[in-house]
Design a protein around this motif. Sequence first.
Motif, PDB file in Angstrom:
ATOM      1  N   ASP A   1      26.176  15.113  16.620  1.00  0.00           N
ATOM      2  CA  ASP A   1      26.715  16.481  16.677  1.00  0.00           C
ATOM      3  C   ASP A   1      27.068  17.011  15.291  1.00  0.00           C
ATOM      4  N   HIS A   2      27.460  16.091  14.383  1.00  0.00           N
ATOM      5  CA  HIS A   2      27.847  16.514  13.031  1.00  0.00           C
ATOM      6  C   HIS A   2      26.732  16.277  12.021  1.00  0.00           C
ATOM      7  N   ALA A   3      25.551  15.921  12.511  1.00  0.00           N
ATOM      8  CA  ALA A   3      24.389  15.647  11.642  1.00  0.00           C
ATOM      9  C   ALA A   3      24.709  14.588  10.593  1.00  0.00           C
ATOM     10  N   ILE A   4      25.442  13.550  11.036  1.00  0.00           N
ATOM     11  CA  ILE A   4      25.788  12.437  10.144  1.00  0.00           C
ATOM     12  C   ILE A   4      25.060  11.188  10.646  1.00  0.00           C
ATOM     13  N   PRO A   5      24.442  10.410   9.742  1.00  0.00           N
ATOM     14  CA  PRO A   5      23.760   9.200  10.212  1.00  0.00           C
ATOM     15  C   PRO A   5      24.751   8.178  10.778  1.00  0.00           C
ATOM     16  N   PHE A   6      24.329   7.512  11.845  1.00  0.00           N
ATOM     17  CA  PHE A   6      25.134   6.467  12.475  1.00  0.00           C
ATOM     18  C   PHE A   6      24.392   5.145  12.306  1.00  0.00           C
ATOM     19  N   VAL A   7      25.021   4.227  11.564  1.00  0.00           N
ATOM     20  CA  VAL A   7      24.380   2.951  11.244  1.00  0.00           C
ATOM     21  C   VAL A   7      25.112   1.823  11.959  1.00  0.00           C
ATOM     22  N   GLU A   8      24.362   0.939  12.576  1.00  0.00           N
ATOM     23  CA  GLU A   8      24.993  -0.216  13.206  1.00  0.00           C
ATOM     24  C   GLU A   8      24.553  -1.492  12.495  1.00  0.00           C
ATOM     25  N   ASP A   9      25.560  -2.248  11.968  1.00  0.00           N
ATOM     26  CA  ASP A   9      25.271  -3.552  11.364  1.00  0.00           C
ATOM     27  C   ASP A   9      25.449  -4.598  12.451  1.00  0.00           C
ATOM     28  N   LEU A  10      24.342  -5.133  12.937  1.00  0.00           N
ATOM     29  CA  LEU A  10      24.417  -6.077  14.059  1.00  0.00           C
ATOM     30  C   LEU A  10      24.664  -7.499  13.605  1.00  0.00           C
ATOM     31  N   GLY A  11      24.499  -7.791  12.331  1.00  0.00           N
ATOM     32  CA  GLY A  11      24.686  -9.173  11.872  1.00  0.00           C
ATOM     33  C   GLY A  11      23.529 -10.030  12.316  1.00  0.00           C
ATOM     34  N   SER A  12      23.738 -10.752  13.423  1.00  0.00           N
ATOM     35  CA  SER A  12      22.688 -11.631  13.923  1.00  0.00           C
ATOM     36  C   SER A  12      21.522 -10.844  14.496  1.00  0.00           C
ATOM     37  N   GLY A  13      21.835  -9.904  15.341  1.00  0.00           N
ATOM     38  CA  GLY A  13      20.811  -9.043  15.904  1.00  0.00           C
ATOM     39  C   GLY A  13      19.620  -9.788  16.459  1.00  0.00           C
ATOM     40  N   SER A  14      19.619  -9.969  17.753  1.00  0.00           N
ATOM     41  CA  SER A  14      18.519 -10.690  18.371  1.00  0.00           C
ATOM     42  C   SER A  14      17.400  -9.716  18.745  1.00  0.00           C
ATOM     43  N   LEU A  15      16.171 -10.216  18.777  1.00  0.00           N
ATOM     44  CA  LEU A  15      15.035  -9.383  19.196  1.00  0.00           C
ATOM     45  C   LEU A  15      14.750  -9.547  20.680  1.00  0.00           C
ATOM     46  N   VAL A  16      15.342 -10.569  21.289  1.00  0.00           N
ATOM     47  CA  VAL A  16      15.118 -10.816  22.718  1.00  0.00           C
ATOM     48  C   VAL A  16      16.458 -11.062  23.399  1.00  0.00           C
ATOM     49  N   ASP A  17      16.465 -10.893  24.713  1.00  0.00           N
ATOM     50  CA  ASP A  17      17.696 -11.134  25.466  1.00  0.00           C
ATOM     51  C   ASP A  17      17.866 -12.639  25.680  1.00  0.00           C
ATOM     52  N   PHE A  18      18.941 -13.186  25.103  1.00  0.00           N
ATOM     53  CA  PHE A  18      19.177 -14.627  25.204  1.00  0.00           C
ATOM     54  C   PHE A  18      19.470 -15.080  26.620  1.00  0.00           C
ATOM     55  N   GLY A  19      19.825 -14.103  27.452  1.00  0.00           N
ATOM     56  CA  GLY A  19      20.147 -14.431  28.840  1.00  0.00           C
ATOM     57  C   GLY A  19      19.010 -15.166  29.535  1.00  0.00           C
ATOM     58  N   ARG A  20      17.772 -14.884  29.153  1.00  0.00           N
ATOM     59  CA  ARG A  20      16.636 -15.503  29.847  1.00  0.00           C
ATOM     60  C   ARG A  20      16.579 -17.009  29.629  1.00  0.00           C
ATOM     61  N   TRP A  21      17.285 -17.526  28.602  1.00  0.00           N
ATOM     62  CA  TRP A  21      17.348 -18.975  28.416  1.00  0.00           C
ATOM     63  C   TRP A  21      18.710 -19.535  28.838  1.00  0.00           C
ATOM     64  N   GLY A  22      19.412 -18.736  29.622  1.00  0.00           N
ATOM     65  CA  GLY A  22      20.717 -19.182  30.100  1.00  0.00           C
ATOM     66  C   GLY A  22      21.773 -19.155  29.010  1.00  0.00           C
TER      67      GLY A  22
ATOM     68  N   PRO B   1      24.442 -17.073  26.335  1.00  0.00           N
ATOM     69  CA  PRO B   1      25.237 -15.850  26.428  1.00  0.00           C
ATOM     70  C   PRO B   1      24.515 -14.668  25.789  1.00  0.00           C
ATOM     71  N   HIS B   2      24.790 -13.481  26.294  1.00  0.00           N
ATOM     72  CA  HIS B   2      24.098 -12.283  25.811  1.00  0.00           C
ATOM     73  C   HIS B   2      24.597 -11.886  24.426  1.00  0.00           C
ATOM     74  N   GLU B   3      23.675 -11.716  23.505  1.00  0.00           N
ATOM     75  CA  GLU B   3      23.978 -11.198  22.166  1.00  0.00           C
ATOM     76  C   GLU B   3      23.293  -9.836  22.090  1.00  0.00           C
ATOM     77  N   PRO B   4      23.993  -8.814  21.571  1.00  0.00           N
ATOM     78  CA  PRO B   4      23.370  -7.481  21.549  1.00  0.00           C
ATOM     79  C   PRO B   4      22.014  -7.512  20.855  1.00  0.00           C
ATOM     80  N   THR B   5      21.002  -6.923  21.468  1.00  0.00           N
ATOM     81  CA  THR B   5      19.677  -6.908  20.842  1.00  0.00           C
ATOM     82  C   THR B   5      19.522  -5.645  19.991  1.00  0.00           C
ATOM     83  N   VAL B   6      18.586  -5.721  19.069  1.00  0.00           N
ATOM     84  CA  VAL B   6      18.325  -4.595  18.178  1.00  0.00           C
ATOM     85  C   VAL B   6      17.841  -3.397  18.991  1.00  0.00           C
ATOM     86  N   ALA B   7      16.975  -3.664  19.980  1.00  0.00           N
ATOM     87  CA  ALA B   7      16.456  -2.580  20.821  1.00  0.00           C
ATOM     88  C   ALA B   7      17.594  -1.871  21.556  1.00  0.00           C
ATOM     89  N   GLU B   8      18.579  -2.654  22.024  1.00  0.00           N
ATOM     90  CA  GLU B   8      19.717  -2.038  22.730  1.00  0.00           C
ATOM     91  C   GLU B   8      20.514  -1.131  21.790  1.00  0.00           C
TER      92      GLU B   8
END
Length: 465
Positions: free
Chosen positions: A245-266, A268-275
Amino acid sequence: MSSKERRGRLGLPGVDRVLRSDTAAAMIARYGRPLVVDEVRTALAARRRCDAPASVESILEETAASLARDMLPSQRRVFNLTGTVLHTNLGRAPLPEEAIAAAVEAMRDPTTLEYEIETGKRGERDNHVAGWLTRLTGAEAALTVNNNAGALVLALNTLAEGRETIVSRGELIEIGGSFRLPDIMARAGTRLREVGTTNRTHLADYAAAIGPQTGLVLKVHTSNYSIHGFTAAAPAARLAALARDHAIPFVEDLGSGSLVDFGRWGLPHEPTVAEALARGADLVTFSGDKLLGGPQAGLVVGRAELIRRLARNPLKRALRLDKIRLAALEAVLRLYADPDRLAERLPAMRLLARPIEQIRALGERLLPTVGRAFRDLAEIALIETKSQIGSGALPISLLPSAALALRPLAARSGAAVEALARALRAMPIPIIGRIEAGRVILDLRCLEDETAFIAQLAAAAIKRG
Ligand SMILES: *Cc1c(COP(=O)(O)O)cnc(C)c1O
């Protein structure tokens, strides 16, 4: 008394006389003259200082020993049995064979690093991985740098230099060593505008802080701690909408940032980059050698226009990746094309997803050998333990694992445990465990090279008699 006089009195040989020997000639042929001369001088000086006599032979013996020490590689392979899978001090993610082969090839020969075969014109080095990164995250564009700290510096400097960066007080992280968010910001030339409190930050806090001075809104994944109890954080999607709304960039530093959902290997869920992108982040920064399981790298994905601005910043040149790591990273990303086989082919994932039964069975196989090797030093048991992911990923999630626990036979003092840990570290391939309640714990989750491990323990047992 001059040093020459003292040498005469002690009957110490001169440097030249030592160097004229056949043994010295052989050492020079092997190690080169400067190093041998240095070590001979050092050995003679030591004798002189303590007024001790010495023969040519004894000086040569000492020289040979110090030369052998000089030539030992400083960075050595170790067994990481700390229970922390992605251990920063031990080099984080082990690489898959595909990445090792790609890196070796890139090291040996000239490559198309910045060259387009078709046109014969200059190319862009990040293009080797940008296609994979955008495909795997849904981003418009991607860029790589030396590490995630570098990615953050580049993003902050490009988008908010001389202006304010708004961050929640609950997210002003320090990650081991010299990574403290406020310091990174200062170096990137942006002013930190803290909002909210340690435990609660609301959307209204951000809204009130936005003004003509705002360069960027930053959300940082609190990767190595978690705050419990009376807490609140503004949802990323709401924050993204506010920034938009304010035309300001919003940056998220995910740190680990997974490319896949860890849940599929049982796991815990770590936020994915796509999410993070789907929630509205304009840019997401993450590491190549944390959950992604690749080489050290900083990855930035998001809106093409912003990525272009980052790429034009002269700092990008200072932070860019070399051809070796780009080759390794490309090979790792290619493995992500087939997520079903990831747990088999990507070592970091394989270790994280390793079934407890397999780790326990390994422990049972190792118990007799380790017992024999340390029978006069420690009493050994196979125990249940918990591994950590490490590198700040999922700080409070622990993975059930099995370990060998070594309790010193000597007096139950802290010194005895320390001595035992030191003996393990003194092995040809150092074994790094952790000390817990008077025992050395060797978490077996990350032990894959069973053969090398057993071989050196068996050798130690024979030596001990
Ligand atoms: C690990 C981490 C960093 C630093 O990443 P490096 O790749 O080690 O430079 C930055 N931010 C967060 C949230 C992290 O977890």
